[in-house]
Write an enzyme that holds these catalytic residues in place. Structure first.
Site, PDB file in Angstrom:
ATOM      1  N   TYR A 257       0.858  -1.186   0.000  1.00 45.97           N
ATOM      2  CA  TYR A 257       0.000   0.000   0.000  1.00 45.97           C
ATOM      3  C   TYR A 257       0.896   1.239   0.000  1.00 45.97           C
ATOM      4  O   TYR A 257       1.762   1.404   0.860  1.00 45.97           O
ATOM      5  CB  TYR A 257      -0.883  -0.036   1.243  1.00 45.97           C
ATOM      6  CG  TYR A 257      -2.023   0.948   1.316  1.00 45.97           C
ATOM      7  CD1 TYR A 257      -2.140   2.028   0.443  1.00 45.97           C
ATOM      8  CD2 TYR A 257      -3.010   0.807   2.282  1.00 45.97           C
ATOM      9  CE1 TYR A 257      -3.195   2.911   0.529  1.00 45.97           C
ATOM     10  CE2 TYR A 257      -4.073   1.692   2.396  1.00 45.97           C
ATOM     11  CZ  TYR A 257      -4.160   2.751   1.522  1.00 45.97           C
ATOM     12  OH  TYR A 257      -5.193   3.642   1.619  1.00 45.97           O
ATOM     13  N   CYS A 258       0.672   2.137  -0.959  1.00 43.45           N
ATOM     14  CA  CYS A 258       1.372   3.422  -1.026  1.00 43.45           C
ATOM     15  C   CYS A 258       2.882   3.208  -1.063  1.00 43.45           C
ATOM     16  O   CYS A 258       3.401   2.482  -1.896  1.00 43.45           O
ATOM     17  CB  CYS A 258       0.918   4.316   0.128  1.00 43.45           C
ATOM     18  SG  CYS A 258       1.508   6.028   0.021  1.00 43.45           S
TER      19      CYS A 258
END
Length: 589
Positions: free
Chosen positions: A322-323
């Site tokens: 994530y990210c």
């Protein structure tokens, strides 16, 4: 009782009674005492300015153009003419409403339109802000990034100076003050001083308890290092997928963005969908992690992958990044490919993750030599206080995350409503200073990750073009942190099969969108698109959450299941339970 949505009456005010004068004198005295107590506290501590104030000062101080700009005389003349025409119209409306009326904007509060004095203030603010923005456009002699920085700073200044942000020019705040006999302002002052003491905004009261309301999916920590803990979640189905799922959340915030309340938790949903789920909980940086760099985060991902495979005797693992953890996951996959070890990974999923930062959006405006120098100074203890990053992200959405809070909490004195997502947003983590500088310089500024061999990790040159792992790439259509166009570029660098999904909403709500909520939508194409514009042109919209689409894709990569017994139960395999989930690291500041 006065309606707070209407302006104070323009009728003559009655002479206040002695009792009323005494009351308001008491209110002023209490306010003065609160300010004095705060000033005394700060003087005794020798406290530095709060993070938000420092970040705001640095925002404008470091964007002075290197070359002397000059105005396009023709465009400047046009902007000045528009300004004086608007100013003349305002004066005509003020002096003789029969001659001209003030235009109402769709987003004007009713109170602004109800009273000509407040309407004039609001329209004057709009006129001045528009003139300032026009003058920015008339400036020449700036490069494209300097122009964008100046536009951003101008918009931030416009939002900061909005009349609604000040008691004397906010009719709703004045009405509330009168209605509550000053108690709303005292409550607001108390909220403001509390935020100043914390050094950050409080968007939601601290009523959420880890392990009870949030981060409550059953499981256990089965492994830990000085950098992370590894959580194994308890199965909820009789059989589970043979290939487990290992999630790498970003270390800029706490992992429980993926494990909020039961109805929002991606982790709980994945467990209910028959997946063996593991998740990394990163430690908030302190002086002991001062030397942490990119190599350490890649090594951590490899270590977690090793433990999960060993814990379940699994040949392959599904990975999620994530990210920023997705950016590093792409680096890890390239390293595995270079070592001929890519077979350990069944699939890789990227939530709003970037690898090519050539179109990284507004956040790239905060990355230049001056900013890197500022971060170096702020990170002298070896870590960057997470409140600085929180202030930066808040500035990207100033109206929603700063000024609405100022109005509601400080001017109206309202208590924040419990909201798990905003609670998470304020639960900041510190970042290793050297790593953060590397990330901004090597990724955001110099875009080295997409240049084959430009980065060397654990002694191996990195080439994303060698990655053939099946990948699921999710982007948010309104993402202001990782713009969809930037996330799309990941598909242009990997060599394996890919599925790109564009979700409604942004960086958080676009990811955390459980099917039960029936919110938003997502877009897909059946055949590979040549570029992002082609994807948008041919994309098919589906209502609701993209999570089921992802689950079906995971099943396509590996549909085999096994009984949810033995080592599939946390702590029952070769790695005994250390402590119950969510573990210690998520509680550390």
């Amino acid at each position: 009782m006065p309606d707070p949505q209407t302006a104070p009456s323009s009728a003559p005010l009655a002479t206040p009674s002695l009792e009323e004068l005494q009351h308001w004198t008491g209110v002023i005295g209490r306010a003065q005492q609160m300010l004095l107590d705060y000033a005394t506290e700060q003087a005794g501590r020798g406290a530095a300015a709060p993070a938000l104030a420092q970040a705001g000062e640095a925002l404008f101080a470091r964007w002075a153009p290197a070359a002397a700009p000059h105005f396009d005389s023709a465009r400047l003349a046009e902007t000045q003419q528009r300004f004086w025409q608007g100013a003349t119209h305002l004066w005509e409306a003020l002096l003789d409403p029969a001659v001209a009326t003030l235009p109402a904007r769709p987003d004007d509060p009713a109170a602004w339109r109800a009273h000509p004095g407040f309407a004039l203030i609001e329209q004057a603010h709009g006129l001045l802000a528009g003139a300032l923005a026009d003058q920015v456009e008339a400036l020449e002699g700036l490069d494209a990034k300097q122009k964008d920085q100046l536009r951003f700073a101008t918009e931030a200044l416009r939002e900061a100076l909005a009349p609604t942000n000040f008691v004397a020019t906010n009719p709703q705040a004045l009405a509330r003050m009168i209605e509550t006999k000053g108690e709303s302002l005292l409550a607001g002052l108390d909220h403001m001083l509390a935020d100043l003491r914390r050094g950050q905004l409080t968007h939601s009261p601290g009523v959420f308890e880890l392990g009870r309301d949030i981060a409550a999916t059953p499981g256990a920590v089965i492994y830990e290092t000085p950098l992370f803990q590894l959580i194994h979640y308890a199965p909820a189905t009789a059989r589970v997928g043979a290939a487990p799922l290992l999630i790498f959340p970003p270390w800029i915030n706490r992992f429980y963005i993926l494990d909020l309340g039961p109805k929002k938790s991606f982790v709980r949903w994945a467990v209910a969908e028959g997946l063996s789920v593991f998740l990394v909980s990163w430690k908030s940086a302190d002086a002991d992690l001062a030397e942490t760099r990119l190599d350490d985060y890649v090594a951590a991902q490899l270590d977690a992958l090793r433990v999960v495979r060993a814990a379940l005797a699994a040949e392959r693992v599904h990975l999620v990044g994530y990210c920023v953890a997705g950016t590093v996951l792409a680096t890890t996959l390239a390293l595995l490919a270079a070592r001929d070890e890519a077979a350990q990974v069944a699939s890789a999923t990227f939530f709003t993750a970037q690898v090519d930062f050539s179109q990284a959006g507004e956040l790239s405006l905060f990355v230049d030599d001056a900013m890197l120098q500022l971060i170096g100074a702020l990170g002298e203890p070896g870590y960057l206080d997470g409140r600085y990053m929180a202030a930066t992200f808040n500035l990207l959405r100033g109206r929603d995350l700063i000024w609405s809070h100022v109005v509601n909490s400080y001017l109206l004195g309202e208590e924040g409503r419990p909201f798990d997502l905003l609670h998470w947003n304020g639960d900041v983590t510190n970042l290793p200073a050297r790593w953060h500088l590397d990330y901004l310089r090597d990724f955001y500024r110099d875009n080295l990750l997409v240049r084959p061999g430009a980065l060397t990790v654990l002694g191996v040159p990195i080439d994303l073009g060698r990655v053939t792992t099946p990948a699921y790439v999710q982007a948010g259509r309104q993402d202001h942190i990782a713009p969809a166009e930037s996330v799309w570029k990941l598909t242009e660098h990997f060599a394996g099969p890919l599925r790109f999904v564009l979700a409604g909403s942004g960086h958080i709500a676009g990811v955390v969108n459980p099917p039960e909520a029936q919110k938003y939508q997502y877009w897909t194409v059946d055949e590979p698109a040549t570029d992002f514009a082609d994807f948008l042109a041919r994309a098919r919209e589906t209502k609701g959450s993209w999570w089921p689409d992802w689950r079906a894709w995971i099943a396509q990569q590996d549909g085999e299941t096994v009984p949810a017994t033995g080592a599939r139960v946390p702590g029952a395999g070769p790695f005994p339970a250390i402590e119950p989930a969510p573990g210690r690291y998520v509680r550390m500041r």
